[in-house]
Enzyme design. Structure first.
Site, mmCIF file in Angstrom:
data_model
loop_
_atom_site.group_PDB
_atom_site.id
_atom_site.type_symbol
_atom_site.label_atom_id
_atom_site.label_comp_id
_atom_site.label_asym_id
_atom_site.label_seq_id
_atom_site.Cartn_x
_atom_site.Cartn_y
_atom_site.Cartn_z
ATOM 1 N N GLY A 174 -10.899 1.565 -0.482
ATOM 2 C CA GLY A 174 -11.575 0.851 -1.924
ATOM 3 C C GLY A 174 -10.721 1.548 -2.965
ATOM 4 N N CYS A 175 -11.785 1.673 -3.947
ATOM 5 C CA CYS A 175 -11.214 2.465 -5.334
ATOM 6 C C CYS A 175 -11.084 4.041 -5.093
ATOM 7 C CB CYS A 175 -12.451 2.192 -6.233
ATOM 8 S SG CYS A 175 -12.094 3.064 -7.873
ATOM 9 N N PHE A 176 -10.052 4.557 -5.547
ATOM 10 C CA PHE A 176 -9.881 6.019 -5.416
ATOM 11 C C PHE A 176 -10.968 6.926 -6.065
ATOM 12 C CE2 PHE A 176 -5.567 5.390 -8.081
ATOM 13 C CZ PHE A 176 -6.529 5.027 -9.221
ATOM 14 N N TRP A 177 -11.676 6.286 -6.963
ATOM 15 C CA TRP A 177 -12.604 7.110 -7.722
ATOM 16 C C TRP A 177 -13.568 7.717 -6.707
ATOM 17 C CZ3 TRP A 177 -13.630 3.614 -12.280
ATOM 18 C CH2 TRP A 177 -12.646 3.550 -13.344
#
Length: 175
Positions: A9-12
């Site tokens: 998913g989002c790397f954040w």
């Protein structure tokens, strides 16, 4: 020190979680698994570069075992979702593990097998050789810590951080 390149998913979110763990010395958000050289965030977001948003997690296996790093990975995202995580949709959000050698590949496969005992349904996590890794732009590095009040951080990343704090408390840094 050892480094794993993981996409879920989002790397954040991955960045935020791994930075909370003892023994993790570095987390670098970036892009891998695609065909475009030196892709930008905007290009990766189109889904046409083939890259996944990923993190390179460097850790000391004497402080935090490799198996814990990988079990955290399978805890913080849903590895049954193909090319998405929640509202983040596209191949850039796929669940993937990128190995550098046969030993890493075996560790990744074992972690996937352990995770299949926890998750109902088929795990779609891709396990592939690591190609070139491109660091994401500076503003993506440690995004959660730099933007704690940002909507996505509060709604998506923070619950994942809290889940890992609860599930892996003995490996979490003191706040």
């Amino acid at each position: 020190m050892q480094t794993f390149v993981l996409a879920g998913g989002c790397f954040w979110c991955l960045d935020a979680v791994y930075r909370t763990l003892k023994g993790v010395s570095d987390v670098v958000s970036g892009y891998t698994g695609g065909e475009t050289a030196h892709p930008s965030y905007e290009a990766v977001c189109t889904g046409r570069t083939g890259h996944a948003e990923a993190v390179a997690v460097t850790f000391d296996p004497d402080v935090i075992p490799a198996e814990v790093i990988l079990d955290v990975f399978f805890t913080l995202h849903d590895p049954r979702q193909l090319n998405r995580q929640g509202a983040d949709v596209g191949t850039q959000y796929r669940s993937a593990m990128f190995y550098t050698d046969d030993a890493q590949k075996a560790l990744f496969e074992a972690a996937r097998d352990r995770a299949s005992e926890y998750w109902d349904g088929g795990i779609v996590t891709e396990i592939s050789p690591l190609g070139e890794y491109f660091d994401a732009e500076e503003y993506h590095q440690d995004f959660f810590a730099k933007n704690p009040g940002q909507g996505y951080c509060l709604a998506v990343a923070l619950p994942k951080v809290n889940k890992i704090r609860k599930s892996y408390g003995s490996y979490v840094l003191a706040s």
